[in-house]
Write a protein that holds these residues in place. Structure first.
Motif, mmCIF file in Angstrom:
data_model
loop_
_atom_site.group_PDB
_atom_site.id
_atom_site.type_symbol
_atom_site.label_atom_id
_atom_site.label_comp_id
_atom_site.label_asym_id
_atom_site.label_seq_id
_atom_site.Cartn_x
_atom_site.Cartn_y
_atom_site.Cartn_z
ATOM 1 N N HIS A 51 0.838 -1.200 0.000
ATOM 2 C CA HIS A 51 0.000 0.000 0.000
ATOM 3 C C HIS A 51 0.871 1.248 0.000
ATOM 4 O O HIS A 51 0.669 2.155 -0.800
ATOM 5 N N TRP A 52 1.849 1.305 0.908
ATOM 6 C CA TRP A 52 2.713 2.480 0.971
ATOM 7 C C TRP A 52 3.579 2.600 -0.268
ATOM 8 O O TRP A 52 3.819 3.703 -0.763
ATOM 9 N N THR A 53 4.065 1.476 -0.783
ATOM 10 C CA THR A 53 4.907 1.509 -1.970
ATOM 11 C C THR A 53 4.111 2.012 -3.162
ATOM 12 O O THR A 53 4.617 2.806 -3.955
ATOM 13 N N SER A 54 2.861 1.586 -3.286
ATOM 14 C CA SER A 54 2.064 2.013 -4.428
ATOM 15 C C SER A 54 1.772 3.513 -4.373
ATOM 16 O O SER A 54 1.569 4.142 -5.400
ATOM 17 N N HIS A 55 1.781 4.110 -3.189
ATOM 18 C CA HIS A 55 1.571 5.549 -3.070
ATOM 19 C C HIS A 55 2.894 6.317 -3.096
ATOM 20 O O HIS A 55 2.941 7.452 -3.534
ATOM 21 N N PHE A 56 3.962 5.693 -2.602
ATOM 22 C CA PHE A 56 5.225 6.398 -2.475
ATOM 23 C C PHE A 56 5.988 6.474 -3.795
ATOM 24 O O PHE A 56 6.597 7.508 -4.089
ATOM 25 N N LEU A 57 5.964 5.419 -4.590
ATOM 26 C CA LEU A 57 6.758 5.413 -5.813
ATOM 27 C C LEU A 57 6.350 6.503 -6.805
ATOM 28 O O LEU A 57 7.230 7.187 -7.347
#
Length: 108
Positions: A51-57
Motif C-alpha cells: 500500500h505504501w509503496t504504491s503511493h510512495f513510488l
C-alpha cells in the motif's frame, strides 16, 4: 500452616483469574494457532508495504523529475550568468585599455 478454606474468597479469586479453571489446549493445536497468527501478521505487514509503496513510488518519481528539471534550470542559469559576466568583463576591459578597445567583442 494452611489458611482455612473460604468459599467467598475462592469465588473472588476465580473471577479474577478466569483461565485458572479452564482446561489447557493441546500443544500441537497451540503451535498451529500461533503459526497461523504469525502468517496473518506477516501478510498484513506485506499488504501495508504494498500500500505504501504504491503511493510512495509515483510521488518519488515526480519529486525526482522536479529535481532534475530544477537542476537543469540552475545549470542553464549558471551558464547564462557566466557568459554575461564574461561579456561584461570583456567590455569593461576594452573600455579602460586602449589596446583592447579595437579587439572584437566576441573574444574575452
Amino acid at each position: 500452616m494452611k489458611p482455612p478454606h473460604n468459599p467467598d474468597l475462592a469465588a473472588l479469586l476465580r473471577r479474577a483469574d478466569p483461565a485458572k479453571g479452564a482446561a489447557g489446549i493441546h500443544p500441537e493445536l497451540f503451535a498451529t494457532q500461533v503459526r497461523a497468527r504469525i502468517r496473518a501478521a506477516e501478510a498484513e505487514e506485506a499488504g501495508l508495504k504494498r500500500h505504501w509503496t504504491s503511493h510512495f513510488l509515483p510521488l518519488a518519481a515526480a519529486l525526482a523529475l522536479l529535481a532534475s528539471l530544477s537542476a537543469g534550470a540552475v545549470a542553464a542559469h549558471a551558464r547564462q550568468e557566466r557568459a554575461r559576466n564574461e561579456l561584461f568583463a570583456s567590455a569593461y576591459a576594452r573600455s579602460i585599455d586602449p589596446w583592447l578597445m579595437h579587439a572584437s567583442a566576441d573574444r574575452p
